[in-house]
Motif scaffolding. Sequence first.
Motif, PDB file in Angstrom:
ATOM      1  N   GLN A 131      -6.436 -40.188 -43.465  1.00  0.00           N
ATOM      2  CA  GLN A 131      -7.067 -39.695 -42.240  1.00  0.00           C
ATOM      3  C   GLN A 131      -8.142 -40.670 -41.776  1.00  0.00           C
ATOM      4  O   GLN A 131      -9.018 -41.064 -42.540  1.00  0.00           O
ATOM      5  CB  GLN A 131      -7.686 -38.315 -42.502  1.00  0.00           C
ATOM      6  CG  GLN A 131      -8.493 -37.756 -41.334  1.00  0.00           C
ATOM      7  CD  GLN A 131      -9.209 -36.470 -41.688  1.00  0.00           C
ATOM      8  OE1 GLN A 131      -8.862 -35.814 -42.668  1.00  0.00           O
ATOM      9  NE2 GLN A 131     -10.215 -36.101 -40.914  1.00  0.00           N
ATOM     10  N   ASP A 132      -8.071 -41.067 -40.496  1.00  0.00           N
ATOM     11  CA  ASP A 132      -9.070 -41.966 -39.929  1.00  0.00           C
ATOM     12  C   ASP A 132     -10.408 -41.233 -39.823  1.00  0.00           C
ATOM     13  O   ASP A 132     -10.498 -40.151 -39.241  1.00  0.00           O
ATOM     14  CB  ASP A 132      -8.607 -42.440 -38.543  1.00  0.00           C
ATOM     15  CG  ASP A 132      -9.583 -43.426 -37.903  1.00  0.00           C
ATOM     16  OD1 ASP A 132     -10.530 -43.860 -38.583  1.00  0.00           O
ATOM     17  OD2 ASP A 132      -9.370 -43.755 -36.717  1.00  0.00           O
ATOM     18  N   LEU A 133     -11.446 -41.820 -40.392  1.00  0.00           N
ATOM     19  CA  LEU A 133     -12.762 -41.190 -40.372  1.00  0.00           C
ATOM     20  C   LEU A 133     -13.461 -41.330 -39.015  1.00  0.00           C
ATOM     21  O   LEU A 133     -14.483 -40.689 -38.776  1.00  0.00           O
ATOM     22  CB  LEU A 133     -13.654 -41.785 -41.464  1.00  0.00           C
ATOM     23  CG  LEU A 133     -13.206 -41.537 -42.912  1.00  0.00           C
ATOM     24  CD1 LEU A 133     -14.142 -42.242 -43.880  1.00  0.00           C
ATOM     25  CD2 LEU A 133     -13.150 -40.050 -43.205  1.00  0.00           C
ATOM     26  N   LYS A 190     -19.240 -37.694 -41.881  1.00  0.00           N
ATOM     27  CA  LYS A 190     -17.835 -37.924 -41.582  1.00  0.00           C
ATOM     28  C   LYS A 190     -17.001 -37.958 -42.872  1.00  0.00           C
ATOM     29  O   LYS A 190     -15.878 -37.454 -42.906  1.00  0.00           O
ATOM     30  CB  LYS A 190     -17.668 -39.226 -40.795  1.00  0.00           C
ATOM     31  CG  LYS A 190     -18.232 -39.161 -39.387  1.00  0.00           C
ATOM     32  CD  LYS A 190     -18.126 -40.484 -38.652  1.00  0.00           C
ATOM     33  CE  LYS A 190     -18.714 -40.369 -37.241  1.00  0.00           C
ATOM     34  NZ  LYS A 190     -18.635 -41.646 -36.492  1.00  0.00           N
ATOM     35  N   ALA A 211      -9.490 -41.770 -45.288  1.00  0.00           N
ATOM     36  CA  ALA A 211      -9.639 -40.882 -46.446  1.00  0.00           C
ATOM     37  C   ALA A 211      -8.401 -40.009 -46.501  1.00  0.00           C
ATOM     38  O   ALA A 211      -8.149 -39.225 -45.578  1.00  0.00           O
ATOM     39  CB  ALA A 211     -10.893 -40.027 -46.310  1.00  0.00           C
ATOM     40  N   ASN A 212      -7.618 -40.193 -47.567  1.00  0.00           N
ATOM     41  CA  ASN A 212      -6.335 -39.480 -47.675  1.00  0.00           C
ATOM     42  C   ASN A 212      -5.462 -39.707 -46.446  1.00  0.00           C
ATOM     43  O   ASN A 212      -4.778 -38.807 -45.957  1.00  0.00           O
ATOM     44  CB  ASN A 212      -6.566 -37.977 -47.882  1.00  0.00           C
ATOM     45  CG  ASN A 212      -7.282 -37.681 -49.194  1.00  0.00           C
ATOM     46  OD1 ASN A 212      -7.096 -38.400 -50.178  1.00  0.00           O
ATOM     47  ND2 ASN A 212      -8.100 -36.646 -49.201  1.00  0.00           N
ATOM     48  N   GLU A 260     -16.653 -34.375 -44.277  1.00  0.00           N
ATOM     49  CA  GLU A 260     -15.684 -33.567 -43.538  1.00  0.00           C
ATOM     50  C   GLU A 260     -14.261 -33.835 -44.010  1.00  0.00           C
ATOM     51  O   GLU A 260     -13.418 -32.937 -44.044  1.00  0.00           O
ATOM     52  CB  GLU A 260     -15.806 -33.855 -42.043  1.00  0.00           C
ATOM     53  CG  GLU A 260     -17.081 -33.285 -41.422  1.00  0.00           C
ATOM     54  CD  GLU A 260     -17.250 -33.691 -39.974  1.00  0.00           C
ATOM     55  OE1 GLU A 260     -16.441 -34.527 -39.489  1.00  0.00           O
ATOM     56  OE2 GLU A 260     -18.186 -33.191 -39.322  1.00  0.00           O
ATOM     57  N   ALA A 261     -13.984 -35.098 -44.400  1.00  0.00           N
ATOM     58  CA  ALA A 261     -12.643 -35.449 -44.871  1.00  0.00           C
ATOM     59  C   ALA A 261     -12.484 -35.225 -46.366  1.00  0.00           C
ATOM     60  O   ALA A 261     -11.392 -34.904 -46.850  1.00  0.00           O
ATOM     61  CB  ALA A 261     -12.345 -36.919 -44.541  1.00  0.00           C
ATOM     62  N   LEU A 262     -13.578 -35.364 -47.114  1.00  0.00           N
ATOM     63  CA  LEU A 262     -13.555 -35.212 -48.575  1.00  0.00           C
ATOM     64  C   LEU A 262     -14.676 -34.266 -48.988  1.00  0.00           C
ATOM     65  O   LEU A 262     -15.702 -34.688 -49.533  1.00  0.00           O
ATOM     66  CB  LEU A 262     -13.739 -36.579 -49.254  1.00  0.00           C
ATOM     67  CG  LEU A 262     -12.714 -37.664 -48.907  1.00  0.00           C
ATOM     68  CD1 LEU A 262     -13.186 -39.013 -49.404  1.00  0.00           C
ATOM     69  CD2 LEU A 262     -11.353 -37.317 -49.501  1.00  0.00           C
TER      70      LEU A 262
END
Length: 233
Positions: free
Chosen positions: A154-156, A208, A151-152, A211-213
């Motif tokens: 970044q490893d989830l 998860k 995501a962007n 947290e990233a998005l």
Amino acid sequence: MTTTHEASLLVVEDEPKIARLMADYLESHNFTTTIIAHGNDVVPWLAQHSPALVLLDVMLPGKDGLTLCREIRQQWPNLPIIMVTAKVEEVDRLLGLELGADDYICKPFSPREVVARVKAVLRRSHAESAPPTATHQTPVTLDEEGWQALANGQDLGLTAVEFQLLKVMMQSPGRIFSREQLMDHMYRDNRIVSERTVDSHIKKLRKKITEALPEQDIIRSVYGVGYKYQPEG
């Protein structure tokens, strides 16, 4: 009375009694079957026919099942393969990236198990080959070789089960998957799990992603039905 056949299957097995047992039970569940007993005959037959799935024994005269699995994957990458083996230690190789079998059956097996695994693999195959219902810009990308979801960039940090769940839903954006359908994709060994297990994995997956998005809710629950992947836009 006309019988509707579900699919045509290839059974590759050199032990006549086992081959006939598998074929008879599959045919009793409305599949049509062809039996091949020698490994060298498989690829030429496949070049002339289009079965929905191959049940492939590991130990064969001529080309063995592992060699055949590799060759089939190279020439017919989307053809589902269920390996039949008496060697439990081979399972990781059969299902791994090296050979890429879709499932496995360990001898001795029950005919019911064969039918259940065939139906489960065919359901997964149909779901994965179905075209997306719509085209969306996705905030999450998958690195299937590395089993990573990003995501962007970044490893989830997904587990294998979480990755598989996300992959299945992303292949059909907007499609609602029941918990039973998702269970077929989560566990290749057809273990018995409860619907709460699916809910637990989805909860962790959503956490998860959130947290990233934090501004996007892309895994959505549909009350009383299941879950869907719904990217915005």
